[in-house]
Design a protein around this motif. Structure first.
Motif, short mmCIF file in Angstrom:
data_model
loop_
_atom_site.label_atom_id
_atom_site.label_comp_id
_atom_site.label_asym_id
_atom_site.label_seq_id
_atom_site.Cartn_x
_atom_site.Cartn_y
_atom_site.Cartn_z
N ARG A 6 0.82 -1.22 0.00
CA ARG A 6 0.00 0.00 0.00
C ARG A 6 0.85 1.27 0.00
O ARG A 6 0.61 2.20 0.77
N THR A 42 -2.08 4.92 -3.43
CA THR A 42 -3.53 4.87 -3.17
C THR A 42 -4.23 4.25 -4.37
O THR A 42 -3.94 4.58 -5.52
N THR A 97 -7.81 -0.35 5.60
CA THR A 97 -6.41 -0.60 5.29
C THR A 97 -5.59 -0.88 6.55
O THR A 97 -4.62 -1.66 6.51
N ASP A 155 -8.79 -4.97 2.91
CA ASP A 155 -9.43 -3.70 2.53
C ASP A 155 -9.93 -3.70 1.08
O ASP A 155 -10.37 -2.68 0.58
N GLU A 156 -9.90 -4.85 0.41
CA GLU A 156 -10.40 -4.93 -0.96
C GLU A 156 -11.75 -5.64 -0.99
O GLU A 156 -12.03 -6.49 -0.16
N ASP A 216 -8.06 2.99 -6.15
CA ASP A 216 -9.50 3.31 -6.13
C ASP A 216 -10.36 2.16 -5.60
O ASP A 216 -11.47 2.37 -5.13
N ILE A 275 -9.91 0.06 -3.10
CA ILE A 275 -9.77 -0.34 -1.70
C ILE A 275 -10.65 0.53 -0.80
O ILE A 275 -10.97 1.66 -1.14
N LYS A 276 -11.01 -0.02 0.33
CA LYS A 276 -11.79 0.72 1.33
C LYS A 276 -10.78 1.23 2.38
O LYS A 276 -10.29 0.47 3.21
N LYS A 277 -10.46 2.48 2.27
CA LYS A 277 -9.34 3.04 3.02
C LYS A 277 -9.48 2.89 4.53
O LYS A 277 -8.48 2.74 5.24
N ASP A 278 -10.69 2.90 5.05
CA ASP A 278 -10.87 2.78 6.49
C ASP A 278 -10.56 1.36 6.99
O ASP A 278 -10.47 1.13 8.20
#
Length: 394
Positions: free
Chosen positions: A26, A29, A38, A114-115, A31, A33-36
């Motif tokens: 990672r 960044t 990660t 996070d995917e 598009d 992935i759910k950043k919260d």
């Protein structure tokens, strides 16, 4: 998988991509992935891809007398489907088996939680739990790339399924089973409410409410007659409104039915898993030889996980252990606590590992001291010897 979990695992190695490290760790960044989420990812690295490739080239030249072929794939990467509760310990265990049985050496691991994607019907987040394993594909005997046959790849799948199915006891599966049953119950309640709503709407068509839509006016003789054009207009307006709502409820109904079907299937599979785990536990507890073997395998896995964690910290901070004995012990304690927490390993198991003289010596050999002030040489492993002192992390 071997124990019939809701998600089947698979492993398939391909040529490593140029952007693998940026993606896996990672460093950029993305598009999709759910950043919260990660922060829930986990990583382990024993070597950088470029550094490992240079070492492979050098070893190939020294061992075979020839340069590495241009079309060779000495470094490969696999995406492994995992469960939500798969740990780094499970993946280290898998790595060890791949090395022991197929000579494949894993030197990078990234667990991605996070995917995923949002379901187009339910709008719920559907996670895609997986891990990236980057492997050294060089044959240490010849210096060339490993050669596997079709049955080796079949065995690879078996090893992966077996290693990733080693859940810790039955209780965890029971909890997940109860959670699934609860979700099924809730979704069925929602489905019942939707069915009731549709029934109410259908019943409304025959109720007296629709009498209010009929428009009557007095004619020139004073008789009340139905105004056809206005009445039809009222009915069309109401039918359009009900039709829209019915279509909307039909879509929701289909979505909820789909979710319920998925949950029921998971329920069946988790019930099988619980049963299999209970049988396995009973067999181990009633068979002294099996119990002793399982215990040995487990504690070796705990030891290996601690060693890998130490190696990772040394990779990230090469001079981490160049300090006082007191601080080194504090660092080691912190690493052990982290290993315990992330891999669901009880402290009693860590204590058992350190009670074993051989295991304890192996762990402390990674540090810059021992209890007697003796310095350990960590570069003289069998692999290092095979490579004639070409330094290469394992």
């Amino acid at each position: 998988m071997n124990y019939f979990t809701a998600v089947k695992t698979s492993i398939n190695f391909k040529a490593v991509k140029t952007n693998s490290e940026a993606h896996n760790f990672r460093r950029k960044t993305f598009d999709y992935i759910k950043k919260d989420l990660t922060g829930k990812n986990e990583y382990w690295i024993g070597d950088k891809i470029l550094q490992r490739f240079k070492l492979i080239e050098a070893y190939c030249k020294e061992k075979s007398g020839r340069k590495l072929q241009k079309n060779a794939l000495p470094i490969r990467e696999a995406v492994v489907v995992i469960k939500e509760n798969t740990t780094m310990q499970d993946l280290h265990k898998l790595s060890k088996r791949l090395e022991e049985e197929l000579k494949i050496r894993i030197f990078q691991i990234a667990i991605h939680r996070d995917e995923g994607h949002y379901d187009k019907d339910s709008k719920e987040w559907k996670p895609n739990y997986h891990a990236h394993l980057v492997a050294d594909w060089q044959d240490l005997e010849t210096g060339k790339t490993l050669k596997h046959q079709s049955f080796h790849y079949s065995k690879m799948q078996d090893i992966t399924a077996e290693c990733l199915e080693m859940d810790r006891g039955v209780s965890g599966s029971k909890v997940r089973l109860e959670a699934i049953e609860f979700k099924v119950q809730k979704k069925e309640e929602e489905l019942l409410l939707l069915n009731n709503r549709i029934t109410e709407m259908k019943a409304a068509f025959t109720s007296k409410k629709f009498e209010d839509l009929i428009v009557k006016e007095n004619d020139f003789l004073g008789f009340r007659k139905i105004k056809t054009d206005k009445t039809i207009e009222n009915y069309e307006r109401v039918f359009k409104s009900y039709n829209t709502e019915l279509l909307k409820n039909k879509e929701i109904l289909q979505s909820k039915t789909k979710i319920i079907t998925e949950f029921k299937q998971k329920n069946i599979e988790l019930t099988k898993e619980v049963s299999l785990l209970k049988n396995k536990l009973s067999f181990i507890l009633s068979n002294v030889t099996a119990y002793t073997k399982e215990k040995e395998v487990y504690f070796n896995s705990v030891k290996d996980t601690i060693i890998k964690a130490i190696q990772f910290e040394k990779f990230r901070q090469p001079k981490l252990f160049d300090t006082t004995e007191e601080k080194i012990l504090a660092i080691l304690d912190g690493i052990c606590k982290q290993v315990s927490e992330k891999n669901n390993i009880p402290f009693s198991s860590l204590a058992e590992v350190f009670k074993n003289p051989d295991s304890s010596l192996e762990i402390f050999s990674l540090l810059n001291f021992d209890n007697h002030g003796i310095q350990y040489n960590t570069e003289n492993t069998p692999v290092q010897q095979k490579r004639k002192k070409i330094k290469r992390s394992q």
